[in-house]
Write a protein that holds these residues in place. Structure first.
Motif, short mmCIF file in Angstrom:
data_model
loop_
_atom_site.label_atom_id
_atom_site.label_comp_id
_atom_site.label_asym_id
_atom_site.label_seq_id
_atom_site.Cartn_x
_atom_site.Cartn_y
_atom_site.Cartn_z
N HIS A 61 11.61 -34.37 -11.46
CA HIS A 61 12.37 -33.69 -12.52
C HIS A 61 11.57 -32.47 -13.01
O HIS A 61 11.16 -32.41 -14.19
CB HIS A 61 12.65 -34.63 -13.69
N PRO A 62 11.33 -31.49 -12.16
CA PRO A 62 10.46 -30.37 -12.55
C PRO A 62 11.03 -29.54 -13.70
O PRO A 62 10.28 -29.13 -14.59
CB PRO A 62 10.35 -29.55 -11.27
N SER A 63 12.32 -29.26 -13.69
CA SER A 63 12.90 -28.44 -14.75
C SER A 63 12.83 -29.15 -16.09
O SER A 63 12.51 -28.54 -17.13
CB SER A 63 14.35 -28.08 -14.41
N LEU A 64 13.14 -30.44 -16.10
CA LEU A 64 13.06 -31.20 -17.34
C LEU A 64 11.63 -31.25 -17.86
O LEU A 64 11.38 -31.12 -19.07
CB LEU A 64 13.59 -32.62 -17.11
N ALA A 93 3.26 -27.18 -15.12
CA ALA A 93 4.72 -27.33 -15.19
C ALA A 93 5.42 -26.10 -14.61
O ALA A 93 6.47 -26.22 -13.96
CB ALA A 93 5.15 -27.56 -16.63
N THR A 94 4.84 -24.90 -14.84
CA THR A 94 5.41 -23.68 -14.27
C THR A 94 5.36 -23.73 -12.74
O THR A 94 6.33 -23.37 -12.06
CB THR A 94 4.65 -22.46 -14.79
N TYR A 95 4.23 -24.15 -12.20
CA TYR A 95 4.12 -24.30 -10.74
C TYR A 95 5.17 -25.29 -10.22
O TYR A 95 5.81 -25.04 -9.19
CB TYR A 95 2.72 -24.78 -10.38
N SER A 96 5.33 -26.40 -10.92
CA SER A 96 6.25 -27.45 -10.45
C SER A 96 7.69 -26.96 -10.43
O SER A 96 8.43 -27.22 -9.47
CB SER A 96 6.12 -28.69 -11.35
N VAL A 97 8.11 -26.24 -11.49
CA VAL A 97 9.50 -25.79 -11.52
C VAL A 97 9.72 -24.69 -10.48
O VAL A 97 10.81 -24.59 -9.89
CB VAL A 97 9.87 -25.30 -12.94
N ALA A 98 8.70 -23.85 -10.21
CA ALA A 98 8.84 -22.85 -9.15
C ALA A 98 8.80 -23.47 -7.77
O ALA A 98 9.35 -22.92 -6.81
CB ALA A 98 7.73 -21.80 -9.29
N ARG A 99 8.17 -24.62 -7.65
CA ARG A 99 7.99 -25.29 -6.35
C ARG A 99 9.20 -26.12 -5.97
O ARG A 99 9.63 -26.10 -4.81
CB ARG A 99 6.73 -26.16 -6.43
N TRP A 100 9.79 -26.86 -6.91
CA TRP A 100 10.80 -27.84 -6.52
C TRP A 100 12.16 -27.63 -7.18
O TRP A 100 13.06 -28.43 -6.94
CB TRP A 100 10.30 -29.25 -6.86
N SER A 101 12.33 -26.61 -7.99
CA SER A 101 13.63 -26.35 -8.62
C SER A 101 14.26 -25.12 -7.98
O SER A 101 13.60 -24.38 -7.24
CB SER A 101 13.44 -26.12 -10.14
N PRO A 102 15.53 -24.85 -8.29
CA PRO A 102 16.16 -23.62 -7.78
C PRO A 102 15.37 -22.38 -8.21
O PRO A 102 14.68 -22.38 -9.23
CB PRO A 102 17.56 -23.65 -8.41
N LEU A 155 2.27 -19.24 -6.84
CA LEU A 155 1.89 -20.30 -5.90
C LEU A 155 3.06 -21.26 -5.65
O LEU A 155 3.32 -21.67 -4.51
CB LEU A 155 0.69 -21.06 -6.45
N GLY A 156 3.77 -21.63 -6.70
CA GLY A 156 4.91 -22.52 -6.53
C GLY A 156 6.02 -21.89 -5.72
O GLY A 156 6.63 -22.52 -4.85
N THR A 157 6.30 -20.59 -6.00
CA THR A 157 7.35 -19.89 -5.24
C THR A 157 6.97 -19.76 -3.77
O THR A 157 7.82 -19.95 -2.87
CB THR A 157 7.59 -18.50 -5.84
N ALA A 158 5.70 -19.45 -3.50
CA ALA A 158 5.25 -19.33 -2.11
C ALA A 158 5.36 -20.66 -1.38
O ALA A 158 5.78 -20.72 -0.22
CB ALA A 158 3.82 -18.81 -2.07
N ALA A 159 5.01 -21.76 -2.07
CA ALA A 159 5.10 -23.08 -1.45
C ALA A 159 6.55 -23.44 -1.16
O ALA A 159 6.87 -24.01 -0.11
CB ALA A 159 4.47 -24.13 -2.36
N GLN A 160 7.47 -23.09 -2.09
CA GLN A 160 8.89 -23.37 -1.86
C GLN A 160 9.41 -22.55 -0.68
O GLN A 160 10.18 -23.05 0.15
CB GLN A 160 9.69 -23.06 -3.12
N THR A 161 9.00 -21.26 -0.63
CA THR A 161 9.44 -20.41 0.47
C THR A 161 8.96 -20.97 1.81
O THR A 161 9.70 -21.01 2.80
CB THR A 161 8.92 -18.99 0.28
#
Length: 387
Positions: A61-64, A93-102, A155-161
């Protein structure tokens, strides 16, 4: 020397990821709450616990989790004007929401972090007892906090990409595997159809010769026993030849060397003509001499077309039919088989497997086959196979 195999990248299993998140949140909780407890900072203890605890479910639940951590940080800025140990939960939390959320959730978290950096810096400078809050004092804090939040988001966005890229590669690989399996299945179907045509040609030709010879031997047995013996020998030779061809076809279904002779081609047409004449067919053959070298597949197709055409003459043209065979090799192979028998009515309108097999063989090599009534009676088969 084969290249060394690369090891797959090390990754935590699903269960180990949950354990890691629990240990992360638990470690920050113990250190943060313990540190504030030592200095007697009760509000710091409370806000640290509230900010760190949601990290346990940051993957599912990264966004929550970000909303809870950001809300606790905003409340802290209003109530407690000093930084707390739990503040480290915000970049996590910022990394998590960038990593696993839209993606837009991550952009929203970045904007909230930038605004929070200004609010937190303004609050903390006042809490540090500065007599006056100036932009010269605020900017270094804002830049530092914004850099930390931006780095976590990047870092989160790069990991999601990267994960999406890897997922795309896996999907394309699976699609390619399915397409390869489909192509193998289609190839197997084509091979079965080809072997079926080969078996039809071999069996139909061999059996038609044996039936004609057997009928002749039966009538000759009473008047000329020596002729009957010769006819029976021809039947045996024809049967052996058919069996050899069948073994070769069945050998195509096995791997490795089958130990059988090569597939027939143009060079084997004289033997086919002699076999037809041996069973009493009136056959006028015009064959190339010497036989030129042609591709094996095209030579086999020409041989099978002639073989099937002669088989159809024996089966449908009727007794006493004369046949003219012409094979010419130039820029392509031209085959013509014409008889003066009973005509097209006995060929089942071209719907038999033999005529269909001829056309399929020719089409496989870019050629054509025409079959129909001949001028003046009888039946004609013409084929053209490009070289």
């Amino acid at each position: 020397m084969p290249p060394p195999q690369q090891r797959p990248p090390w990754r935590l299993s699903e269960g180990n990821r949950r354990v890691f998140d629990v240990l992360l949140a638990g470690g920050l909780f113990v250190l943060g709450v313990g540190g504030h407890l030592v200095v007697g900072d009760a509000p710091g203890m409370l806000f640290t616990a509230v900010q760190v605890a949601p990290l346990v479910v940051r993957r599912s639940h990264p966004s929550l989790v970000f909303v809870l951590v950001a809300g606790a940080s905003a409340a802290q800025a209003l109530v407690h004007d000093l930084p707390v140990a739990g503040q480290v939960a915000f970049p996590i939390a910022t990394y998590s929401v960038a990593r696993w959320s839209p993606r837009w959730h991550g952009v929203g978290a970045l904007l909230v972090g930038c605004v929070g950096a200004l609010v937190a810096s303004w609050s903390w400078i006042g809490g540090f007892g500065a007599p006056e809050i100036t932009w010269d004092a605020v900017v270094p804090y804002v830049v530092t906090i914004t850099a930390i939040v931006t780095t976590a988001w990047a870092l989160g966005t790069a990991a999601q990409t990267r994960e999406r890229y890897v997922a795309g590669l896996v999907e394309r690989a699976e699609q390619a595997e399915r397409m390869a399996a489909r192509e193998i299945e289609l190839a197997a179907q084509d091979e079965r159809a080809r072997i079926a045509r080969e078996m039809h040609d071999v069996v139909a030709h061999g059996l038609s010769v044996m039936v004609v010879q057997a009928d002749g031997a039966r009538y000759a047995a009473e008047k000329d026993p020596e002729l009957a013996v010769e006819t029976l020998a021809t039947i045996a030779d024809t049967g052996r030849g058919a069996l050899t061809e069948m073994r070769r076809l069945l050998g195509l279904l096995r791997s490795g060397d089958t130990g059988v002779r090569p597939q027939p081609g143009l060079v084997d047409l004289p033997h086919l003509v002699e076999e037809a004449r041996a069973v009493g067919m009136s056959l006028d053959a015009d064959l190339p001499d010497p036989v030129p070298d042609v591709p094996e597949g095209v030579g086999l197709a020409a041989y099978r077309i002639v073989q099937e055409a002669l088989t159809n003459v024996r089966k449908h043209a009727g007794p006493g039919a004369a046949v003219r065979l012409r094979v010419q090799v130039g820029s392509d192979i031209e085959v013509e088989v014409v008889d003066d028998g009973r005509g097209a009515s006995s060929y089942d309108d071209g719907r038999g497997h033999g005529l269909v097999g001829m056309r399929e063989r020719a089409a496989l090599h870019g050629g054509t086959v025409s079959a129909g009534p001949a001028t003046g009676g009888g039946f004609a088969v013409s084929a053209r196979l490009p070289l």
